[in-house]
Design a protein around this motif. Structure first.
Motif, short mmCIF file in Angstrom:
data_model
loop_
_atom_site.label_atom_id
_atom_site.label_comp_id
_atom_site.label_asym_id
_atom_site.label_seq_id
_atom_site.Cartn_x
_atom_site.Cartn_y
_atom_site.Cartn_z
N LEU A 126 -6.03 27.93 -25.72
CA LEU A 126 -5.14 28.94 -26.28
C LEU A 126 -5.97 30.01 -26.97
O LEU A 126 -6.96 29.69 -27.63
N ARG A 135 -5.18 37.64 -18.71
CA ARG A 135 -3.74 37.36 -18.73
C ARG A 135 -3.39 35.97 -18.20
O ARG A 135 -2.26 35.49 -18.37
N GLN A 136 -4.33 35.31 -17.55
CA GLN A 136 -4.10 33.95 -17.04
C GLN A 136 -4.20 32.90 -18.13
O GLN A 136 -3.79 31.75 -17.93
N PRO A 138 -3.27 31.20 -21.80
CA PRO A 138 -2.19 31.20 -22.78
C PRO A 138 -2.60 31.94 -24.05
O PRO A 138 -3.71 31.73 -24.56
N GLN A 139 -1.71 32.80 -24.56
CA GLN A 139 -2.06 33.65 -25.70
C GLN A 139 -0.88 33.83 -26.63
O GLN A 139 0.28 33.89 -26.20
N PRO A 168 3.53 36.03 -18.22
CA PRO A 168 4.35 34.89 -18.63
C PRO A 168 3.73 34.04 -19.74
O PRO A 168 4.46 33.46 -20.55
N ARG A 169 2.40 33.97 -19.79
CA ARG A 169 1.75 33.08 -20.75
C ARG A 169 1.31 33.82 -22.01
O ARG A 169 0.58 33.27 -22.83
N ARG A 227 2.42 35.84 -25.47
CA ARG A 227 3.48 36.12 -26.45
C ARG A 227 2.96 37.07 -27.51
O ARG A 227 1.84 36.91 -28.00
#
Length: 271
Positions: A180, A216-217, A219-220, A245-246, A248
């Motif tokens: 993350l 962007r791949q 999770p953030q 999508p991953r 926020r």
């Protein structure tokens, strides 16, 4: 006496005066000692990086959360760079100390916390125009590897405050063990940011926006203060312009660049 109360008192006293690099260094180390943490200096290229963390146990951990400091005292004013970028207020350290939910470590940036060696090891560009250089990112990557081995961690969570978020994002694209990426008042597109504020471009610095297709791949979570006039939503560039999508983005309407992340951090971690 609570850990947070100690943090608040020490930093309030520090803010009352202009501290020398040595005093700023000792102030941060004192916070760590009061929390029962230890320090280690990590040689990475020509830099000596400071890490502060609890004593590792003999057991391996699944994830190690590494908090990366912001740009520190890079400039004295709009025209004059400082002679030493050690932060007056190490906010990323405060966040790390207030995080009781994870196994954590704190990592300073190149040329911070090295008052005796900075004149020999560093150039002013290392904390101004080239603060996110390939060399600095590579040095931080070496330190991440070292901390990961120290804690026998399988994966890392990278948490960067302000310009530390820039470094964290750049590191995330160069690693395969990032569970993350979290930024707090972070900076993902310094080219757009400097242009909008009409300040000197960060020549010699890498820009996470240029690596967004890969980034962007991962999770953030990006926390941004609604009252932040230093970075704010503008600095998040690709995370807002090219959502994934991953990824926020969480806006805290009443927060600015400094306030009130440390107070809120235990709650944000739980959520």
């Amino acid at each position: 006496m609570s850990r947070y109360w100690l943090i608040t008192v020490v930093l309030a006293l520090s803010a009352c005066s202009t501290l020398s690099p040595e005093e700023r260094d000792q102030s941060a180390r004192k916070l760590a000692v009061q929390a029962g943490w230890q320090s280690q200096s990590i040689t990475a290229g020509r830099f000596l990086l400071l890490s502060l963390h609890p004593e590792p146990t003999s057991q391996a951990v699944d994830e190690l959360a590494i908090f990366i400091e912001g740009d520190g005292l890079a400039w004295l004013d709009a025209r004059a760079p400082s002679s030493d970028p050690t932060p007056r207020r190490p906010l990323a350290l405060q966040l790390a100390l207030s995080d009781s939910q994870r196994t954590v470590a704190y990592l300073g940036r190149p040329c911070q916390y090295d008052p005796a060696g900075t004149p020999q090891r560093c150039r002013v560009a290392d904390w101004t125009q080239a603060r996110y250089s390939a060399e600095s990112v590579a040095a931080m990557n070496v330190a991440i590897d070292h901390l990961k081995q120290t804690f026998q961690a399988r994966r890392v969570v990278l948490i960067g405050y302000s310009g530390g978020g820039t470094i964290a994002a750049l590191l995330a694209t160069r690693r395969h063990d990032v569970a993350l990426l979290i930024t707090v008042a972070g900076l993902l597109d310094h080219a757009a940011w400097t242009q909008a504020l009409r300040i000197s471009p960060l020549t010699g610095s890498l820009n996470p926006a240029d690596e967004w297709a890969q980034l962007r791949q991962i999770p953030q979570i990006h926390y941004v203060g609604g009252q932040d006039r230093q970075t704010g939503r503008l600095a998040l560039g690709p995370a807002l312009d090219h959502p994934a999508p991953r990824v926020r983005v969480i806006e805290m309407p009443d927060f600015d660049h400094d306030c009130c992340w440390v107070d809120a951090w235990p709650r944000l971690v739980r959520e």
